[in-house]
Scaffold this active site. Structure first.
Site, PDB file in Angstrom:
ATOM      1  N   GLY A  69      30.295 -40.113-106.060  1.00 47.02           N
ATOM      2  CA  GLY A  69      30.850 -40.614-104.813  1.00 47.02           C
ATOM      3  C   GLY A  69      31.091 -39.502-103.818  1.00 47.02           C
ATOM      4  O   GLY A  69      30.895 -39.672-102.609  1.00 47.02           O
ATOM      5  N   THR A  70      31.516 -38.348-104.310  1.00 57.42           N
ATOM      6  CA  THR A  70      31.722 -37.200-103.421  1.00 57.42           C
ATOM      7  C   THR A  70      30.416 -36.776-102.775  1.00 57.42           C
ATOM      8  O   THR A  70      30.369 -36.480-101.568  1.00 57.42           O
ATOM      9  CB  THR A  70      32.334 -36.032-104.215  1.00 57.42           C
ATOM     10  OG1 THR A  70      33.649 -36.393-104.652  1.00 57.42           O
ATOM     11  CG2 THR A  70      32.416 -34.773-103.369  1.00 57.42           C
ATOM     12  N   GLN A 177      37.753 -47.159-103.635  1.00 62.44           N
ATOM     13  CA  GLN A 177      38.848 -47.859-104.301  1.00 62.44           C
ATOM     14  C   GLN A 177      38.766 -49.373-104.170  1.00 62.44           C
ATOM     15  O   GLN A 177      39.344 -50.097-104.985  1.00 62.44           O
ATOM     16  CB  GLN A 177      40.191 -47.372-103.741  1.00 62.44           C
ATOM     17  CG  GLN A 177      40.563 -45.969-104.148  1.00 62.44           C
ATOM     18  CD  GLN A 177      40.792 -45.809-105.638  1.00 62.44           C
ATOM     19  OE1 GLN A 177      41.089 -46.761-106.337  1.00 62.44           O
ATOM     20  NE2 GLN A 177      40.647 -44.594-106.135  1.00 62.44           N
ATOM     21  N   CYS A 320      51.676 -31.730-105.843  1.00 62.65           N
ATOM     22  CA  CYS A 320      52.542 -30.559-105.777  1.00 62.65           C
ATOM     23  C   CYS A 320      52.867 -30.133-107.204  1.00 62.65           C
ATOM     24  O   CYS A 320      53.937 -30.418-107.730  1.00 62.65           O
ATOM     25  CB  CYS A 320      53.813 -30.891-105.004  1.00 62.65           C
ATOM     26  SG  CYS A 320      54.884 -29.490-104.677  1.00 62.65           S
TER      27      CYS A 320
END
Length: 459
Positions: A69-70, A177, A320
């Site tokens: 997909g990338t 998605q 994070c």
């Protein structure tokens, strides 16, 4: 073990497994050759292309298969921008696009192009009017995802596509998605998706480019896949991907209704079971299987590890972590808490008892993490000092937020607390804490050590 991270990668669909095994014996030859084995491979490839095109809602000759997909996104962005270079070099995209789109945009900017990011509201959605206002005469391409990968919010693709069509700007839709649940509505121009998101094998993406869209493939020329995706086609994987897409589409309406009910239960009960939690993303215009919630005073990475130990595989809307130390760009754009996020994305066939088990263990997991971090357990009374300074320099989030929460009750209503912090996540999490707790975020200023974040007590 309950797997609740299908937004990252869905388990291989049984139909895909069967198709993969069957086509290994038939689809190994070169589909460009005219002998019997090549013709057989070509028939499989053509059938897969027709099935995928039907699911996407395009013509078979408008669709090519890519290695991921990338790769489909990168080919779409570079090819569309190059095809319209005479128009201009301006790219418009939402602030919450997948990283593959953002990386392609960064490459374009580094090469001298210009990029405009359209902001989103607190639910993660763009305004179609604001998006349309960013389009201009030199806009070569616009990009808007169909639904967000971190919080599930659906975007107004049809309205944005109409605005783009009126100005002659092609619209690229990242449908990774949403494609399992149905075709993308609206007059889009290019579409990219990835098979492992809907239960196909990894290593297969698809790219659709509508007829009439100016498109100039970049990189060395290749004779395969209309010159838009180089290399020998992995026919068994492509056949399995197309079979899985057809299978999940046949189940989509019934499964969406069932999973939406389970997600509604999670959305309603998590805030009841766990204090200081905010469910993020649009409550209505969202994917049926995905929900993300933000927990104050916890480290999201630790929560995920504890849930894993309890038998639940979930993900986080936050990146994070100790490896990146970079808050999620999606959560940053939304203005919600960047730490303590849990993303639950249910695969087809999820049982209600598994969801009930998750809701049973979650409160204890969050409470345990909060206790270890020394998070406050209750509000303190009003103090007499009009202002306080909290030194959290050198401490990673959520610690600066925890220290703020501990002392906010020590100043009277109208008093301020200044938090000194050097963790970049504090720039997101302190305003998000104020939003969740009903306090006023005054702003930030430079300090000798770190950055000073000022909060005024309102209640």
């Amino acid at each position: 073990m309950a797997y609740f991270d299908t937004a990252s990668s869905a388990p291989l669909h049984p139909v895909a497994r069967q198709a993969l095994q069957a086509s290994l014996d038939e689809g190994w030859a070169d589909p460009a050759r005219l002998y019997r084995e090549g013709r057989r491979a070509r028939l499989l490839l053509d059938a897969a292309r027709e099935a995928a095109a039907e699911a996407v809602g395009c013509r078979p000759d408008e669709l090519v298969f890519t290695p991921s997909g990338t790769a489909a996104v990168h080919a779409a962005v570079s090819g569309a921008l190059a095809g319209r270079r005479r128009v201009g070099r301006h790219l418009v995209l939402s602030a919450v696009e997948h990283s593959s789109v953002l990386h392609a945009a960064a490459t374009h900017a580094a090469d001298g192009g210009t990029v405009s990011e359209v902001p989103v509201d607190r639910s993660g959605a763009v305004s179609s009017d604001v998006f349309a206002a960013e389009l201009r005469g030199d806009t070569a391409l616009a990009a808007l995802q169909s639904a967000n990968h971190e919080v599930g919010t659906e975007q107004p693709v049809a309205q944005v596509a109409e605005a783009c069509r009126a100005l002659g700007v092609p619209l690229l839709v990242d449908a990774a998605q949403s494609l399992a649940w149905g075709p993308v509505e609206g007059a889009w121009s290019l579409l990219a998706a990835s098979a492992h998101k809907w239960g196909g094998p990894a290593g297969v993406g698809l790219l659709a480019v509508r007829k009439g869209v100016r498109f100039a493939p970049q990189g060395p020329a290749d004779e395969r896949e209309s010159g838009r995706s180089a290399g020998f086609e992995n026919i068994p994987a492509i056949v399995a991907a197309a079979a899985a897409l057809r299978a999940v589409r046949a189940e989509a309406a019934e499964e969406a209704a069932r999973l939406r009910a389970l997600v509604d239960s999670i959305r309603a009960r998590v805030p009841e079971l766990v204090p200081d939690v905010e469910v993020v993303g649009d409550p209505v215009h969202r994917l049926p299987h995905l929900v993300t919630f933000s927990c104050l005073y916890v480290d999201g990475e630790t929560v995920l590890h504890e849930l894993d130990r309890a038998g639940f595989s979930v993900s986080s809307g936050s990146s994070c972590t100790s490896s990146t130390l970079t808050p999620s760009h999606v959560l940053r754009a939304m203005g919600v808490l960047s730490e303590g996020n849990v993303r639950v994305s249910l695969p087809p066939g999820t049982r209600r008892e598994d969801v009930e088990g998750f809701l049973e263990v979650l409160p204890g997991v969050v409470a345990g993490v909060r206790e270890r971090l020394g998070a406050p357990v209750g509000a303190s009374g009003g103090g007499t000092r009009s202002s306080l300074v909290v030194d959290a320099v050198g401490k990673l989030c959520p610690v600066p937020v925890i220290e703020l929460a501990k002392v906010i009750g020590d100043v009277p209503v109208g008093g301020t607390v200044t938090v000194l912090a050097d963790d970049e996540a504090a720039r997101l999490d302190i305003p998000a804490w104020c939003e969740m707790r009903g306090q006023e975020y005054v702003g930030e200023r430079a300090a000798e050590r770190g950055v000073a974040y000022v909060v005024r007590r309102v209640s």
